[in-house]
Design a protein around this motif. Structure first.
Motif, PDB file in Angstrom:
ATOM      1  N   PHE A 127     -47.373 -26.047 -36.967  1.00 23.25           N
ATOM      2  CA  PHE A 127     -48.793 -27.121 -37.063  1.00 23.25           C
ATOM      3  C   PHE A 127     -49.216 -26.407 -38.802  1.00 23.25           C
ATOM      4  CE2 PHE A 127     -47.792 -28.679 -33.211  1.00 23.25           C
ATOM      5  CZ  PHE A 127     -47.261 -29.686 -33.010  1.00 23.25           C
ATOM      6  N   ARG A 128     -49.119 -26.714 -40.299  1.00 23.46           N
ATOM      7  CA  ARG A 128     -49.457 -26.017 -40.838  1.00 23.46           C
ATOM      8  C   ARG A 128     -49.234 -24.176 -40.715  1.00 23.46           C
ATOM      9  NH1 ARG A 128     -54.565 -27.908 -43.231  1.00 23.46           N
ATOM     10  NH2 ARG A 128     -53.049 -27.901 -45.574  1.00 23.46           N
ATOM     11  N   TYR A 129     -48.426 -23.874 -40.513  1.00 25.93           N
ATOM     12  CA  TYR A 129     -47.881 -22.677 -40.086  1.00 25.93           C
ATOM     13  C   TYR A 129     -47.174 -21.670 -40.931  1.00 25.93           C
ATOM     14  CZ  TYR A 129     -45.764 -18.846 -37.923  1.00 25.93           C
ATOM     15  OH  TYR A 129     -45.179 -17.197 -37.723  1.00 25.93           O
ATOM     16  N   THR A 171     -44.436 -27.492 -40.711  1.00 22.57           N
ATOM     17  CA  THR A 171     -44.566 -28.144 -39.287  1.00 22.57           C
ATOM     18  C   THR A 171     -43.389 -27.890 -38.883  1.00 22.57           C
ATOM     19  OG1 THR A 171     -46.919 -29.105 -40.303  1.00 22.57           O
ATOM     20  CG2 THR A 171     -45.911 -30.459 -38.268  1.00 22.57           C
ATOM     21  N   SER A 224     -50.470 -38.087 -43.517  1.00 20.19           N
ATOM     22  CA  SER A 224     -50.712 -36.682 -44.133  1.00 20.19           C
ATOM     23  C   SER A 224     -51.954 -35.970 -44.214  1.00 20.19           C
ATOM     24  CB  SER A 224     -49.320 -36.591 -45.356  1.00 20.19           C
ATOM     25  OG  SER A 224     -49.187 -36.903 -46.063  1.00 20.19           O
ATOM     26  N   ARG A 276     -54.233 -32.829 -42.891  1.00 20.85           N
ATOM     27  CA  ARG A 276     -54.218 -31.781 -43.319  1.00 20.85           C
ATOM     28  C   ARG A 276     -55.292 -31.617 -43.622  1.00 20.85           C
ATOM     29  NH1 ARG A 276     -51.698 -33.102 -49.316  1.00 20.85           N
ATOM     30  NH2 ARG A 276     -51.866 -30.827 -49.118  1.00 20.85           N
ATOM     31  N   ARG A 302     -43.338 -36.176 -35.428  1.00 19.18           N
ATOM     32  CA  ARG A 302     -43.635 -34.612 -34.651  1.00 19.18           C
ATOM     33  C   ARG A 302     -45.245 -35.032 -33.867  1.00 19.18           C
ATOM     34  NH1 ARG A 302     -38.730 -34.363 -35.913  1.00 19.18           N
ATOM     35  NH2 ARG A 302     -38.377 -32.242 -37.665  1.00 19.18           N
ATOM     36  N   LEU A 339     -43.669 -36.042 -40.465  1.00 16.59           N
ATOM     37  CA  LEU A 339     -45.392 -35.462 -39.972  1.00 16.59           C
ATOM     38  C   LEU A 339     -45.259 -36.622 -38.707  1.00 16.59           C
ATOM     39  CD1 LEU A 339     -47.044 -34.059 -39.793  1.00 16.59           C
ATOM     40  CD2 LEU A 339     -48.004 -34.949 -41.687  1.00 16.59           C
ATOM     41  N   HIS A 343     -56.660 -30.539 -39.216  1.00 14.90           N
ATOM     42  CA  HIS A 343     -55.494 -29.390 -38.679  1.00 14.90           C
ATOM     43  C   HIS A 343     -55.885 -28.180 -39.792  1.00 14.90           C
ATOM     44  CE1 HIS A 343     -53.288 -27.462 -36.902  1.00 14.90           C
ATOM     45  NE2 HIS A 343     -52.495 -27.699 -36.294  1.00 14.90           N
TER      46      HIS A 343
END
Length: 630
Positions: free
Chosen positions: A458-460, A452, A127, A131, A106, A103, A134
């Motif tokens: 991102f958080r998709y 992600t 993370s 979280r 990225r 993470l 986002h």
């Protein structure tokens, strides 16, 4: 394994020693006896190398240079695979740490993009902060951002320019445009391809040969965005595999043919010429199935071409392409006679008769491709092992199958490919659902993947529902269950693709003489006036082999079977809230035509197409209604 590596290391060691000695000679002069020693080393090294090459099963009409090139490529990928497999094993021992590293990598790479500044990636240290700050996203979150990239704006979501604007297959709705980057491709090759080839060779040692592979893939149609960025599928294509085409039976000129139908004919023609084919390969089992269906239709034409050394005049080929292909054809009446006898004996188990040294079918046969894998194993490819290597999507590599010989396809999540979160199946409809991490999921539970990745998501929410079936060290192993958009749901009953397929297979066993070829469903709400007014229900389209008609009693068995398998569906049927299913038997070849129509509409490549099991467009349902024979 060790002895195999020594057979390569010894001759290569001699070769390296020879080079080292040559460098010393140039630098310090030549000591006495060195020329003789150098010559002996070179000769011994080459002799051992050729002996190892000569000991392997290899294809016909191969040049030594071609064999050496394949040998070196296979050994290099094998070395990479063992290295990457060891790294993966190490990663599974501490998935929490590896996921945090993935993470943060990225986020750091994209800190200076417009998106990275908007969400203040530079201040996110772990993370938990990511979280918390986002949101969970869907494709609508990215649509305008990707349009800006397509128009030429730089550093919008990702730091680099995308290699391609990748189109999804559109199984759960309209096709979406995502970004594909160099990192995406590199990770897929290193963490996916090399690791799976290592697993394949351990499970099926006979694949460690110099035989050619027949790979069913096609040159897709690409277009350009306003800024000149290529738009199309991001799967492997003949162009992206151009340095490996000598490993395949199909010659390079065949990939200049735009028609999928004509390219498929050439795939089959040159595969049939080579009786030493070792592997049949494609992205999906459906492509292999349709290849064998075409073979069954056109075998006489193909055998005639092999007998005469020609390329069918029915193919629409450019004169230069035809000339180059015909130069590779020589009359072979002996092979043609063998083929003719095999085809006349029927098509059950035909693959192993055509290619006695065939070791494997390499193709994904889980999810929507499960039905095709089962049909191939029961008919054309009876007796040939299958390996479903990856769990991947346009978004990138998700998991690898390290257990090729197990019948249930389970995939080990790759902790360095994507940062993964998991939405419990029970919370999918919540407005602000809470996600779990890799180390928090439970065996036996199902989740939607939230990822992600390396290419700007991102958080998709992927829309894929997976079931955790166990752990390899600390890392989850999953089975694909269904796509959210491919669920039947007219009253809140939520019948998944996997559940419906198992029910349909059970019903087909109660239709004497029938074999399921393909199927899909539509909810009555999209059908409009096509079917008249009634309670909400499922419209089921099936293509069967062996029967021309179904009685009303036989059709109703499908409804009964689903009531047995789904208590929720049964409760709605008992209350009368859902009407009985309507089962339509469609003509032979109807799904083949539907497949072409779907690809044309969505600009999907044959390399990435997956059949839609729940139709969301009325045009597709109306097309199948028009093909109904019973």
């Amino acid at each position: 394994m060790a002895s195999s590596w020594r057979r390569v290391a010894v001759p290569l060691g001699f070769a390296v020693l020879s080079v080292a000695v040559a460098i010393v000679v140039q630098t310090h002069g030549m000591p006495p006896l060195l020329p003789s020693a150098l010559g002996v080393c070179s000769l011994v090294g080459m002799a051992l190398l050729w002996r190892d090459i000569g000991s392997k099963v290899r294809g016909e009409s191969r040049t030594w240079s071609g064999l050496l090139g394949q040998y070196v490529a296979v050994k290099a990928v094998g070395w990479l695979g063992r290295r990457q497999r060891r790294r993966l094993e190490d990663d599974t021992l501490n998935v929490k740490r590896v996921q945090e590293e993935t993470l943060l990598k990225r986020l750091r790479k994209n800190t200076d993009t417009s998106y990275g500044r908007e969400f203040d990636f530079s201040s996110m240290k772990d993370s938990a902060s990511f979280r918390a700050r986002h949101p969970i996203t869907t494709y609508e979150h990215y649509r305008d951002l990707i349009r800006r990239i397509a128009a030429g704006e730089e550093k919008v979501i990702i730091a680099e320019k995308p290699l391609i604007l990748a189109m999804t297959s559109g199984t759960s709705g309209s096709s979406a445009m995502l970004l594909s980057t160099k990192d995406t491709n590199t990770e897929f090759f290193l963490q996916g391809v090399t690791v799976c080839l290592d697993a394949m060779r351990q499970a099926f040692p006979a694949t460690d040969s110099l035989q050619r592979t027949t790979k069913f893939f096609y040159t897709p149609t690409f277009r350009q965005s306003e800024a000149g960025i290529t738009i199309g599928p991001n799967s492997s294509t003949p162009a992206s595999s151009r340095h490996m085409l000598n490993l395949y039976t199909t010659p390079a000129p065949a990939f200049e043919v735009p028609s999928e139908k004509d390219t498929l004919y050439l795939h089959l023609l040159f595969a049939l010429k080579d009786q030493s084919v070792g592997t049949l390969e494609s992205n999906f089992a459906s492509t292999v199935f349709y290849a064998f269906a075409a073979l069954q239709d056109r075998w006489q034409e193909l055998v005639g071409d092999i007998e005469r050394g020609t390329v069918s005049s029915a193919l629409a080929l450019e004169p230069k392409v035809r000339t180059r292909l015909e130069a590779l054809m020589k009359p072979d009446p002996e092979r043609a006679a063998q083929l003719r006898v095999n085809f006349q004996d029927g098509f059950k188990g035909i693959a192993k008769r055509l290619w006695p040294h065939l070791h494997l079918v390499l193709a994904v046969d889980s999810g929507s491709n499960q039905i095709y894998g089962e049909m191939l194993r029961e008919s054309y490819c009876q007796g040939v092992p299958f390996y479903s290597p990856f769990y991947a999507a346009t978004e990138g590599l998700i998991g690898v199958n390290l257990w090729p010989q197990e019948p249930n396809r389970r995939y080990l999540l790759c902790p360095r490919s994507m940062f993964c979160e998991f939405l419990p199946e029970s919370s999918l409809e919540e407005e602000a659902p809470h996600t779990l991490l890799m180390e928090e999921v439970k065996e036996g539970q199902s989740y939607e993947l939230v990822i992600t990745n390396a290419s700007g998501l991102f958080r998709y929410r992927m829309g894929d529902i997976v079931k955790v079936v166990g752990f390899h060290n600390q890392c989850p192993m999953v089975e694909f269950q269904y796509r959210r958009g491919q669920m039947l749901n007219v009253r809140g009953e939520k019948v998944s693709e996997a559940l419906f397929l198992n029910t349909l297979k059970k019903a087909v066993t109660q239709w004497p003489g029938s074999q399921l070829i393909d199927y899909c469903c539509a909810e009555s709400g999209i059908m409009g006036d096509s079917i008249g007014g009634s309670d909400p229900h499922y419209q089921v389209f099936v293509e069967l082999k062996g029967v021309r008609n179904l009685t009303e009693e036989q059709r109703y068995k499908l409804d009964i079977c689903l009531q047995q398998d789904s208590a929720v569906y049964r409760s709605f049927r008992v209350k009368g809230s859902i009407g009985p299913m309507r089962v339509q038997l469609v003509a032979d070849g109807a799904f083949k035509e539907l497949r072409k129509q779907m690809m044309d509409f969505s600009n999907t490549s044959p390399n990435t197409f997956k059949m839609h099991r729940v139709l969301r467009r009325k045009e597709y349902a109306d097309f199948l209604l028009g093909k109904t024979v019973s």
